[in-house]
Design a protein around this motif. Structure first.
Motif, PDB file in Angstrom:
ATOM      1  N   TRP A 179      -1.451 -47.229  -0.070  1.00 39.01           N
ATOM      2  CA  TRP A 179      -0.125 -46.721  -0.435  1.00 39.01           C
ATOM      3  C   TRP A 179      -0.249 -45.689  -1.542  1.00 39.01           C
ATOM      4  CZ3 TRP A 179       4.137 -51.060  -0.969  1.00 39.01           C
ATOM      5  CH2 TRP A 179       4.433 -51.577   0.310  1.00 39.01           C
ATOM      6  N   ALA A 203       6.632 -45.689   5.274  1.00 38.81           N
ATOM      7  CA  ALA A 203       7.189 -45.258   3.996  1.00 38.81           C
ATOM      8  C   ALA A 203       8.149 -46.331   3.504  1.00 38.81           C
ATOM      9  CB  ALA A 203       7.920 -43.925   4.131  1.00 38.81           C
ATOM     10  N   HIS A 205      11.238 -46.952   0.550  1.00 36.79           N
ATOM     11  CA  HIS A 205      12.114 -46.483  -0.520  1.00 36.79           C
ATOM     12  C   HIS A 205      12.594 -47.704  -1.300  1.00 36.79           C
ATOM     13  CE1 HIS A 205      14.981 -44.539  -2.981  1.00 36.79           C
ATOM     14  NE2 HIS A 205      15.272 -43.516  -2.194  1.00 36.79           N
ATOM     15  N   TYR A 216       6.972 -45.016  -1.664  1.00 40.59           N
ATOM     16  CA  TYR A 216       5.593 -45.173  -1.229  1.00 40.59           C
ATOM     17  C   TYR A 216       5.379 -44.489   0.119  1.00 40.59           C
ATOM     18  CZ  TYR A 216       5.610 -49.032  -4.624  1.00 40.59           C
ATOM     19  OH  TYR A 216       5.726 -49.798  -5.757  1.00 40.59           O
ATOM     20  N   LEU A 217       4.162 -43.988   0.307  1.00 37.00           N
ATOM     21  CA  LEU A 217       3.721 -43.414   1.570  1.00 37.00           C
ATOM     22  C   LEU A 217       2.421 -44.074   2.007  1.00 37.00           C
ATOM     23  CD1 LEU A 217       4.166 -39.598   0.847  1.00 37.00           C
ATOM     24  CD2 LEU A 217       5.354 -40.845   2.664  1.00 37.00           C
ATOM     25  N   GLN A 218       2.305 -44.387   3.285  1.00 33.07           N
ATOM     26  CA  GLN A 218       1.030 -44.823   3.832  1.00 33.07           C
ATOM     27  C   GLN A 218       0.079 -43.633   3.877  1.00 33.07           C
ATOM     28  OE1 GLN A 218       1.203 -46.446   7.838  1.00 33.07           O
ATOM     29  NE2 GLN A 218      -0.935 -45.893   8.217  1.00 33.07           N
ATOM     30  N   GLU A 236       6.877 -35.081   2.923  1.00 32.17           N
ATOM     31  CA  GLU A 236       6.412 -36.160   3.796  1.00 32.17           C
ATOM     32  C   GLU A 236       7.373 -37.338   3.767  1.00 32.17           C
ATOM     33  OE1 GLU A 236       4.023 -37.631   6.728  1.00 32.17           O
ATOM     34  OE2 GLU A 236       3.925 -35.645   5.790  1.00 32.17           O
ATOM     35  N   LEU A 237       7.883 -37.662   2.591  1.00 34.13           N
ATOM     36  CA  LEU A 237       8.876 -38.736   2.495  1.00 34.13           C
ATOM     37  C   LEU A 237      10.112 -38.400   3.321  1.00 34.13           C
ATOM     38  CD1 LEU A 237       8.591 -39.574  -1.314  1.00 34.13           C
ATOM     39  CD2 LEU A 237       8.156 -41.182   0.553  1.00 34.13           C
ATOM     40  N   ARG A 240       9.439 -38.928   7.046  1.00 35.21           N
ATOM     41  CA  ARG A 240       9.308 -40.321   7.511  1.00 35.21           C
ATOM     42  C   ARG A 240      10.615 -41.098   7.403  1.00 35.21           C
ATOM     43  NH1 ARG A 240       3.221 -42.205   5.476  1.00 35.21           N
ATOM     44  NH2 ARG A 240       2.213 -40.168   5.865  1.00 35.21           N
TER      45      ARG A 240
END
Length: 390
Positions: A179, A203, A205, A216-218, A236-237, A240
């Motif tokens: 993450w 992702a 929130h 968070y982002l994978q 990117e957020l 997703r």
């Protein structure tokens, strides 16, 4: 020097244990390698099960939690361009609360010091002796020994306590993703947490306050944090979290960022002689199910009660049942975290068939009340598992 219980580690587990023991008239000394400022500012989990908030309130450490904690009654699963709310309270009668671990630590440190507690920061524990219970530590350039009746190993995965349990068996799993987490000075774009499954990766929130967002982002486990500019993170957020109805993500200054690997880990047993493990010293879960902090709290609730019974009656029956009792709850939480992780993350090695199976499972979870209730029951937290005979 001597005390009744030596507590190794001043994270939430160690501090809460020391506080609960104090309420029972049991002396303890907390030894922590880091300084107070570091301990009170390290970023960790922020979602509390109702059982965790209940014990903080009942112990007198919940005043600020009740004042600024954000109570949530649901959570959203987002996939295929649409959001699906799981009504946690309607399904279980319970809630979860957003309140950062950093704030819990601040509250408990203040509480222990106000009550005259002995919390020693900047103290390096060198060794523990579980049989003739004692702790060898270095402070101020001097090496000293603390004798005690029992040792509580709340010193995390890399501490000295777990290796002091001989013949332990470990179980672990590494995940093919990590993450990338950020804190941002921007009002959250949601009132409840959003867990998003997307072909590009998972992702989440979350939020810290009405003015601070946690997202968070994978990413791959070997990802280079420097490769992620602010603009790239927000783009990117937004991708997703995108929905067909035009939902918008609020953007703002990023104040903190880090990459966290994901793994599952359990050691058995969680006791040897007079040494008891609690929290990350005994188990680690992937963060998807928000169980790490809550498992640590349930460990020390059981341990505090067992120690109180020992000093009140002389019986060690609850202490003898500690490891088996907490491990039953640990394995349940491990399974839930494993299940949530595979339900929501995009495995780069998955076949088209496996991805369609994942989507079918998501559709089932949000369309079946029974499946939603199962998720909700585990998410808000199962009851504490007590030693048999109690």
């Amino acid at each position: 020097m001597r005390t009744q219980v030596a507590v190794i580690g001043a994270g939430p587990a160690g501090l809460l244990l020391s506080h609960l023991l104090h309420l029972q008239g049991i002396e303890s000394v907390v030894l922590e390698s880091r300084d107070r400022d570091y301990v009170e500012h390290r970023q960790r989990a922020g979602l509390l099960e109702q059982g965790t908030t209940d014990v903080l309130r009942e112990s007198g450490a919940g005043e600020r939690l009740d004042r600024v904690g954000l109570v949530h009654h649901g959570v959203e699963l987002r996939f295929g361009g649409a959001g699906h709310r799981i009504p946690l309270t309607d399904l279980t009668g319970r809630t979860v609360t957003v309140y950062a671990q950093t704030e819990i630590v601040k509250d408990l440190v203040a509480k222990r010091l106000a009550d005259g507690g002995d919390v020693r920061f900047g103290t390096e524990v060198l060794a523990v002796d579980p049989s003739a219970p004692s702790v060898t530590y270095r402070s101020g350039g001097e090496t000293r020994t603390l004798d005690c009746d029992y040792i509580a190993g709340c010193d995390g995965f890399h501490g000295v306590c777990r290796p002091a349990v001989p013949g332990g068996r470990t179980f672990s799993r590494e995940y093919p993703f990590a993450w990338l987490g950020i804190l941002a000075d921007v009002a959250p774009s949601t009132d409840e947490l959003i867990y998003a499954q997307h072909d590009r990766g998972f992702a989440l929130h979350s939020l810290r306050s009405p003015k601070v967002s946690r997202l968070y982002l994978q990413v791959p486990p070997d990802e280079d944090l420097a490769a992620w500019s602010d603009a790239r993170i927000w783009d990117e957020l937004a991708t997703r979290f995108a929905t067909d109805d035009g939902w918008k993500l609020h953007e703002g200054p990023i104040t903190d960022r880090s990459i966290t690997p994901m793994r599952s880990f359990v050691t058995e047993p969680m006791r040897h002689d007079r040494l008891f493990l609690a929290g990350d010293a005994g188990h680690i879960v992937p963060p998807t199910g928000a169980k790490g902090l809550n498992l640590a709290v349930s460990d020390v609730i059981v341990l505090a009660r067992a120690l109180a019974e020992r000093y009140a009656s002389g019986s060690e029956a609850l202490l003898d049942g500690y490891s088996d009792a907490v491990l039953r709850r640990v394995w349940r939480a491990e399974h839930f975290s494993y299940w949530m992780t595979h339900l929501l993350h995009t495995d780069p090695a998955a076949s088209d068939f496996e991805r369609r199976m994942q989507r079918a499972h998501l559709d089932y979870v949000v369309s079946s009340e029974a499946a939603s209730a199962s998720l909700a029951e585990n998410y808000v937290g199962l009851p504490v598992t007590w030693p048999s005979g109690d």
